[in-house]
Design an enzyme around this catalytic site. Structure first.
Site, PDB file in Angstrom:
ATOM      1  N   ASN A   1      17.327  -0.947 -46.708  1.00 30.51           N
ATOM      2  CA  ASN A   1      18.355  -1.112 -47.482  1.00 30.51           C
ATOM      3  C   ASN A   1      19.635  -1.289 -46.774  1.00 30.51           C
ATOM      4  O   ASN A   1      19.527  -1.827 -45.445  1.00 30.51           O
ATOM      5  CB  ASN A   1      18.624  -0.040 -48.535  1.00 30.51           C
ATOM      6  CG  ASN A   1      19.196  -0.417 -49.799  1.00 30.51           C
ATOM      7  OD1 ASN A   1      20.193  -0.707 -50.152  1.00 30.51           O
ATOM      8  ND2 ASN A   1      18.311  -0.219 -50.882  1.00 30.51           N
TER       9      ASN A   1
ATOM     10  N   HIS B   1      17.957  -4.264 -44.517  1.00 33.32           N
ATOM     11  CA  HIS B   1      16.730  -4.002 -44.052  1.00 33.32           C
ATOM     12  C   HIS B   1      16.386  -4.214 -42.540  1.00 33.32           C
ATOM     13  O   HIS B   1      15.514  -5.074 -42.356  1.00 33.32           O
ATOM     14  CB  HIS B   1      15.734  -5.230 -44.980  1.00 33.32           C
ATOM     15  CG  HIS B   1      15.859  -4.716 -46.389  1.00 33.32           C
ATOM     16  ND1 HIS B   1      15.599  -3.467 -46.938  1.00 33.32           N
ATOM     17  CD2 HIS B   1      15.401  -5.570 -47.555  1.00 33.32           C
ATOM     18  CE1 HIS B   1      15.600  -3.506 -48.191  1.00 33.32           C
ATOM     19  NE2 HIS B   1      15.513  -4.681 -48.495  1.00 33.32           N
TER      20      HIS B   1
ATOM     21  N   GLU C   1      10.861   1.434 -53.594  1.00 38.45           N
ATOM     22  CA  GLU C   1      11.118   1.809 -52.195  1.00 38.45           C
ATOM     23  C   GLU C   1      11.465   3.133 -51.754  1.00 38.45           C
ATOM     24  O   GLU C   1      12.582   3.508 -52.187  1.00 38.45           O
ATOM     25  CB  GLU C   1      12.193   0.594 -51.796  1.00 38.45           C
ATOM     26  CG  GLU C   1      11.858  -0.619 -51.802  1.00 38.45           C
ATOM     27  CD  GLU C   1      12.913  -1.546 -51.912  1.00 38.45           C
ATOM     28  OE1 GLU C   1      13.625  -1.585 -50.951  1.00 38.45           O
ATOM     29  OE2 GLU C   1      13.220  -2.116 -52.919  1.00 38.45           O
TER      30      GLU C   1
ATOM     31  N   GLN D   1      14.208   3.318 -54.343  1.00 41.85           N
ATOM     32  CA  GLN D   1      14.771   2.108 -54.780  1.00 41.85           C
ATOM     33  C   GLN D   1      14.189   1.664 -55.923  1.00 41.85           C
ATOM     34  O   GLN D   1      12.862   1.376 -55.840  1.00 41.85           O
ATOM     35  CB  GLN D   1      15.058   1.389 -53.686  1.00 41.85           C
ATOM     36  CG  GLN D   1      16.003   0.148 -54.078  1.00 41.85           C
ATOM     37  CD  GLN D   1      17.617   0.042 -53.824  1.00 41.85           C
ATOM     38  OE1 GLN D   1      18.111   1.354 -53.447  1.00 41.85           O
ATOM     39  NE2 GLN D   1      18.301  -0.512 -54.237  1.00 41.85           N
TER      40      GLN D   1
ATOM     41  N   HIS E   1       8.074  -2.530 -48.658  1.00 47.31           N
ATOM     42  CA  HIS E   1       8.529  -3.257 -49.729  1.00 47.31           C
ATOM     43  C   HIS E   1       7.661  -4.005 -50.562  1.00 47.31           C
ATOM     44  O   HIS E   1       7.914  -5.136 -50.853  1.00 47.31           O
ATOM     45  CB  HIS E   1       9.498  -4.248 -48.961  1.00 47.31           C
ATOM     46  CG  HIS E   1      10.829  -4.815 -49.723  1.00 47.31           C
ATOM     47  ND1 HIS E   1      10.655  -5.683 -50.809  1.00 47.31           N
ATOM     48  CD2 HIS E   1      12.067  -4.354 -49.603  1.00 47.31           C
ATOM     49  CE1 HIS E   1      12.016  -5.857 -51.233  1.00 47.31           C
ATOM     50  NE2 HIS E   1      12.638  -4.949 -50.596  1.00 47.31           N
TER      51      HIS E   1
HETATM   52  C1  BGC Z   1      17.116  -4.891 -52.242  1.00 52.00           C
HETATM   53  C2  BGC Z   1      17.778  -6.065 -52.750  1.00 52.00           C
HETATM   54  C3  BGC Z   1      17.351  -7.262 -52.147  1.00 52.00           C
HETATM   55  C4  BGC Z   1      15.679  -7.234 -51.798  1.00 52.00           C
HETATM   56  C5  BGC Z   1      15.626  -8.361 -50.722  1.00 52.00           C
HETATM   57  C6  BGC Z   1      15.657  -4.827 -52.008  1.00 52.00           C
HETATM   58  O1  BGC Z   1      15.242  -3.591 -51.465  1.00 52.00           O
HETATM   59  O2  BGC Z   1      17.597  -3.510 -52.936  1.00 52.00           O
HETATM   60  O3  BGC Z   1      18.940  -6.114 -53.290  1.00 52.00           O
HETATM   61  O4  BGC Z   1      17.688  -8.307 -52.645  1.00 52.00           O
HETATM   62  O5  BGC Z   1      15.297  -5.968 -51.302  1.00 52.00           O
HETATM   63  O6  BGC Z   1      14.305  -8.814 -51.163  1.00 52.00           O
END
Ligand code: BGC
Length: 348
Positions: A78, A104, A314, A286, A177
């Site tokens: 994040n 990330h 997540e 998340q 993810h």
């Molecule tokens: C985020 C998103 C982001 C995505 C990327 C997620 O963990 O919260 O905002 O666009 O990851 O693929």
């Protein structure tokens, strides 16, 4: 455990794909590229198997995808606001790759590393992945050694155990993810999936998806998933937070004590009957519903991954914690060991 060649990175590093299987026929495939969960085959209520995670047949799909499908994300899953934070009186500047923020792990996060793999021989099928991130990697302090073990047990639980150590104080937030679609990847959107979150509060964000610092009750908002509710039921309501997130893209505060493995989420696909439970020791989760998937990536079943064709759970520390003393700390001290566990349980 099956192992096959998965392809090479642009730098020429070879990646492999490992497949863990249990006696019920559930299979989880993981590549050493980004430690990504490439596929997860689970039965529906009639015993028909489908692959319930978005992904690609070989490394090329992963090299081209910018949405972190299935990946292990680090050093900091994040966002960190403006890609900077202070620790022990020193200001650190990170690689910014999401507007003015760092997302990330930065430009070359753990999702783009080829991890070392080793089969864990005793007990349930398990794969150990390790990665070394040098001091200063993407701007983060400390040489960090990370270990992630994926285990598939006979109850069809995919367990992910994370651990890490550093030689200098640093910050850390690790997650997986995976995008799930319990009807089968490539089968359309997930708005009809019914979600339940064990969360009385969530952390609202600004227009850069950075938390404001508030921990807001979900009561009376479209973020109240304490009772099972279709993901799409309220997603188009006029709500400032839904507008800022382009849908659900928010951190929920998991009820119960962080550090203990407890239920964070349950998602059910009413049509197939598949159920996914997520348990975690992390303080947050998340819920991201693939708002930014644009249909340009074509997945394993040769169908495009369109908007909201998968959802992510997540498990994590809260976004931007290094700049938020009021949030649970993400500091890992030199000589200490970071440990975290998340379980994805599949049933009908
Ligand atoms: C985020 C998103 C982001 C995505 C990327 C997620 O963990 O919260 O905002 O666009 O990851 O693929």
């Amino acid at each position: 455990m099956l192992k096959r060649y998965f392809g090479r990175t642009a730098a020429g590093e070879a990646a492999d794909l490992y497949t863990l299987a249990n006696a019920c026929g559930v299979e989880a495939s993981i590549t050493t590229y980004g430690g990504a969960l490439v596929s997860l085959k689970a039965p529906d209520r009639a015993g028909r198997f489908a692959d319930v995670v978005l992904g690609f047949h070989d490394i090329d799909g992963y090299l081209n995808a910018e949405f972190y499908p299935g990946a292990l994300v680090g050093r900091y899953a994040n966002r960190i606001a403006k890609g900077r934070f202070a620790l022990n009186g020193v200001e650190y500047k990170l690689a910014c790759n999401n507007g003015e923020n760092s997302l990330h792990g930065g430009i070359k996060g753990f999702d783009k590393a080829v991890w070392s793999a080793c089969e864990i021989a005793d007990g349930d099928p398990a794969l150990e992945l390790t990665h070394f991130s040098p001091d200063g990697d993407e701007g983060y302090p400390g040489a960090l050694s990370v270990r992630v073990a994926y285990t598939l047990n006979q109850n069809s639980e995919l367990r992910i155990d994370y651990s890490a150590t550093t030689d200098k104080d640093t910050v850390l937030n690790l997650t997986n993810h995976a995008y799930f679609n319990l009807a089968g990847e490539g089968s359309g959107d997930i708005l009809g999936h019914v979600a339940q979150l064990n969360a009385d509060r969530f952390t609202p964000v600004d227009s850069g998806l950075i938390p404001t610092g508030e921990s807001r009750p979900v009561e009376g908002t479209p973020f109240d998933f304490r009772r099972p509710t279709p993901i799409g039921a309220r997603v188009n309501e006029r709500d400032e937070q839904l507008e800022l997130g382009h849908g659900y893209d928010h951190n929920f505060v998991v009820n119960g004590r962080a550090g203990t493995l407890r239920k964070a989420a349950r998602v059910v696909d009413p049509k197939s009957g598949r159920v996914l439970d997520a348990l975690t020791t992390e303080p947050g989760i998340q819920l991201y519903i693939g708002n930014f998937l644009d249909g340009l990536s074509v997945g394993k079943s040769a169908r495009p991954y369109g908007r909201r064709s998968g959802f992510c759970l997540e498990t994590q520390h809260f976004p931007d914690s290094p700049n938020r003393p009021e949030f649970p700390s993400t500091v890992l001290r030199a000589g200490e060991k970071f440990e975290s566990t998340t379980v994805f349980r599949f049933s009908v």
